[in-house]
Design a protein around this motif. Structure first.
Motif, PDB file in Angstrom:
ATOM      1  N   ALA A 179       5.414  11.748   9.014  1.00  0.00           N
ATOM      2  CA  ALA A 179       6.932  11.137   8.550  1.00  0.00           C
ATOM      3  C   ALA A 179       6.490   9.336   7.968  1.00  0.00           C
ATOM      4  N   LEU A 180       7.828   9.270   6.846  1.00  0.00           N
ATOM      5  CA  LEU A 180       7.263   8.011   5.906  1.00  0.00           C
ATOM      6  C   LEU A 180       8.678   7.662   6.043  1.00  0.00           C
ATOM      7  N   HIS A 181       8.820   6.329   6.066  1.00  0.00           N
ATOM      8  CA  HIS A 181      10.276   5.335   6.213  1.00  0.00           C
ATOM      9  C   HIS A 181       9.668   4.195   4.718  1.00  0.00           C
ATOM     10  N   CYS A 182      10.457   4.301   4.069  1.00  0.00           N
ATOM     11  CA  CYS A 182      10.978   2.970   2.986  1.00  0.00           C
ATOM     12  C   CYS A 182      10.894   1.783   4.334  1.00  0.00           C
ATOM     13  N   ASP A 183       9.724   0.394   3.487  1.00  0.00           N
ATOM     14  CA  ASP A 183      10.137  -0.054   3.944  1.00  0.00           C
ATOM     15  C   ASP A 183       9.949  -1.934   2.479  1.00  0.00           C
ATOM     16  N   PRO A 184      11.684  -2.336   2.728  1.00  0.00           N
ATOM     17  CA  PRO A 184      11.342  -3.501   1.512  1.00  0.00           C
ATOM     18  C   PRO A 184      10.696  -4.357   1.707  1.00  0.00           C
ATOM     19  N   ARG A 185      10.207  -4.561   2.995  1.00  0.00           N
ATOM     20  CA  ARG A 185       9.695  -5.910   2.488  1.00  0.00           C
ATOM     21  C   ARG A 185       7.451  -5.688   2.874  1.00  0.00           C
ATOM     22  N   VAL A 186       7.443  -4.754   2.280  1.00  0.00           N
ATOM     23  CA  VAL A 186       6.429  -4.096   1.811  1.00  0.00           C
ATOM     24  C   VAL A 186       5.699  -3.704   0.053  1.00  0.00           C
ATOM     25  N   ASP A 187       4.803  -4.253  -0.282  1.00  0.00           N
ATOM     26  CA  ASP A 187       4.881  -4.346  -2.080  1.00  0.00           C
ATOM     27  C   ASP A 187       4.767  -2.668  -1.717  1.00  0.00           C
ATOM     28  N   ILE A 191       1.221   0.705   2.459  1.00  0.00           N
ATOM     29  CA  ILE A 191       2.069   0.997   3.833  1.00  0.00           C
ATOM     30  C   ILE A 191       1.550  -0.003   4.926  1.00  0.00           C
ATOM     31  N   GLY A 192       2.646   0.874   5.814  1.00  0.00           N
ATOM     32  CA  GLY A 192       2.528  -0.386   6.856  1.00  0.00           C
ATOM     33  C   GLY A 192       2.604   0.734   8.419  1.00  0.00           C
ATOM     34  N   LEU A 193       1.865  -0.071   9.154  1.00  0.00           N
ATOM     35  CA  LEU A 193       1.218   0.917  10.140  1.00  0.00           C
ATOM     36  C   LEU A 193       0.555   0.424  11.009  1.00  0.00           C
ATOM     37  N   ARG A 194       1.136   1.426  12.893  1.00  0.00           N
ATOM     38  CA  ARG A 194       0.714   0.333  13.342  1.00  0.00           C
ATOM     39  C   ARG A 194       1.011   2.323  14.502  1.00  0.00           C
ATOM     40  N   HIS A 195      -0.185   2.128  15.883  1.00  0.00           N
ATOM     41  CA  HIS A 195      -0.224   3.092  17.017  1.00  0.00           C
ATOM     42  C   HIS A 195       0.500   2.752  18.104  1.00  0.00           C
ATOM     43  N   GLY A 196       1.472   4.178  18.923  1.00  0.00           N
ATOM     44  CA  GLY A 196       2.351   3.012  19.509  1.00  0.00           C
ATOM     45  C   GLY A 196       4.280   2.977  19.766  1.00  0.00           C
ATOM     46  N   ARG A 337      -8.715   0.682   2.054  1.00  0.00           N
ATOM     47  CA  ARG A 337      -8.303  -0.215   2.989  1.00  0.00           C
ATOM     48  C   ARG A 337      -7.438  -1.302   3.299  1.00  0.00           C
ATOM     49  N   ASP A 338      -7.440  -1.769   2.081  1.00  0.00           N
ATOM     50  CA  ASP A 338      -6.956  -3.394   2.471  1.00  0.00           C
ATOM     51  C   ASP A 338      -5.390  -2.454   1.509  1.00  0.00           C
ATOM     52  N   ALA A 339      -5.060  -1.669   1.626  1.00  0.00           N
ATOM     53  CA  ALA A 339      -3.993  -0.932   1.747  1.00  0.00           C
ATOM     54  C   ALA A 339      -2.658  -0.908   2.435  1.00  0.00           C
ATOM     55  N   VAL A 340      -3.768  -0.627   3.752  1.00  0.00           N
ATOM     56  CA  VAL A 340      -3.038  -0.353   5.507  1.00  0.00           C
ATOM     57  C   VAL A 340      -2.333  -2.046   5.735  1.00  0.00           C
ATOM     58  N   GLU A 341      -1.820  -1.557   5.842  1.00  0.00           N
ATOM     59  CA  GLU A 341      -1.605  -3.342   6.663  1.00  0.00           C
ATOM     60  C   GLU A 341      -0.983  -2.885   8.326  1.00  0.00           C
TER      61      GLU A 341
END
Length: 409
Positions: A179-187, A191-196, A337-341
């Motif tokens: 799934a994904l969710h909009c994040d207005p803090r990310v350009d 995308i913003g991502l983390r595991h856990g 790869r730089d598109a993932v923060e």
């Protein structure tokens, strides 16, 4: 430019790039949803619009038993059982009960006190667009593994429409869900991502306090409920914070407190309402007992009778490492790869977590901030809007994930 992902597949070798014409269609579809927001379990128009477009693409969506929301398989004949576990893509389709305050926007909400202020119209459009692209690739013989689309109602209604969707069998045969969710803090474009854990558990709490009232000239003959309510409001969150490991982030925040009508009358009733949020799954399971004990302790100290309504909400969304890595590789294949923060864990709640109680999965934060926009339009605010180029980003990430998942076997 050819981008090598960890899978060894080049980005330009992955099918599923969005055409300009389909992007334009999806933007129009999103704007139509934005103009006609519907609350949880009332998404009849939204459901009909999704169903019509999927059927136009030759697919056979099924409306969920609740009457809103849909499930649709790509790459499976009706009644066919999958030979391999399905990859599921989930979108939430409901809106919020708040007014759309965008003043100069041609697609602002036409429904009073209703708005897509959390980006669910974007989520829906991304999963719809992904389905249309994958359906076309399947028709050309290019989709080797079936994919399931889940358009889920009532995400904003505790404990979440995910539970009824799961009961309706949307996870039958599914091996992984994204799934994904909009994040207005990310350009937009990232995308913003983390595991856990990526979101918090969220429960709702209502407290009723009662006691004999009276005249403010004789508070010693009453249960001073205003003071009791004030102490509950201040002391209970402090007690909770000292009864669990601070790293689990168990926090009670009040949103409403009411008591009394006249300045010289000690009232007989007081009410408080708020939310309980928690970063840790095990601590969330213990939270009701901890909160009940703290409220009873403070209320008793002030001779008030307490009635507690603790409404279970949702557990935290805990991203499976393999699923988060799949999204990371998919985004890297499309945008580099730089598109993932890296992103932090949010204290917001999300009922996507219920799916993860059954199958591994992950949620990404889709950047929707427009270029040069210094002040982010935050979620759950009436002026929220999104950069619609993010639709293409989301579709292409999900289609890449579908093919990388297939390649992984």
């Amino acid at each position: 430019m050819s981008l090598e992902s960890e899978s060894g597949l080049a980005g330009d070798a992955l099918p599923g790039v969005l055409s300009e014409s389909l992007h334009a269609e999806l933007v129009a579809f999103r704007r139509d949803l934005h103009m006609h927001p519907e609350l949880g379990n009332q998404e009849f128009r939204t459901t009909a619009a999704i169903k019509e477009r999927l059927e136009k693409a030759g697919l056979r969506p099924r409306v969920l038993a609740t009457g809103t929301g849909l499930v649709c398989d790509i790459g499976l004949k009706e009644g066919e059982r999958p030979g391999v576990p399905l990859l599921a893509l989930r979108a939430d389709i409901d809106a919020l009960p708040i007014p759309d305050t965008k003043s100069d926007c041609p697609y602002r909400s036409t429904v009073p006190d209703r708005a897509h202020a959390c980006g669910h119209d974007m989520h829906t459009t991304v999963v719809l667009g992904t389905g249309l692209v994958l359906a076309d690739l399947h028709a050309k013989g290019l989709l080797g593994r079936p994919v399931r689309l889940i358009f889920q109602p009532a995400e904003e209604v505790l404990p979440g429409g995910a539970l009824s969707a799961i009961e309706d069998g949307v996870l039958n045969g599914v091996g992984r869900i994204l799934a994904l969710h909009c994040d207005p803090r990310v350009d937009a474009g990232r995308i913003g991502l983390r595991h856990g854990p990526i979101t918090s558990a969220c429960d709702r709490l209502e407290v009723l306090l009662d006691g004999p009232g009276g005249h403010t000239a004789r508070p010693h003959l009453t249960t001073d409920l205003v003071t009791a309510a004030a102490r509950v409001a201040v002391d209970v969150p402090a007690l909770i914070a000292r009864r669990v490991d601070t790293r689990v982030g168990l926090a009670l925040t009040w949103g409403r407190i009411e008591s009394g009508h006249a300045p010289n009358v000690v009232p007989q009733h007081a009410e408080l309402a708020g939310t309980v949020r928690c970063l840790d799954l095990e601590a969330w399971r213990q939270a009701p007992d901890i909160v009940h004990a703290a409220i009873d302790e403070v209320a008793t100290m002030h001779r008030a009778k307490s009635e507690i309504n603790y409404v279970r909400g949702v557990p935290p969304v805990v991203n499976d490492k393999g699923s988060a890595d799949l999204l990371r590789r998919a985004m890297a294949a499309r945008r580099g790869r730089d598109a993932v923060e890296s992103t932090e864990q949010s204290l917001g709640g999300e009922d996507f977590s219920w799916y993860l109680e059954h199958v591994p999965g992950a949620m990404a934060r889709l950047g929707v901030r427009r270029p040069g926009e210094r002040t982010a339009r935050d979620l759950h605010q009436g002026d929220f809007d999104a950069d619609e180029d993010a639709i293409t980003v989301g579709v292409e990430m999900f289609t890449a994930a579908a093919f990388l998942e297939e390649n992984d076997g």
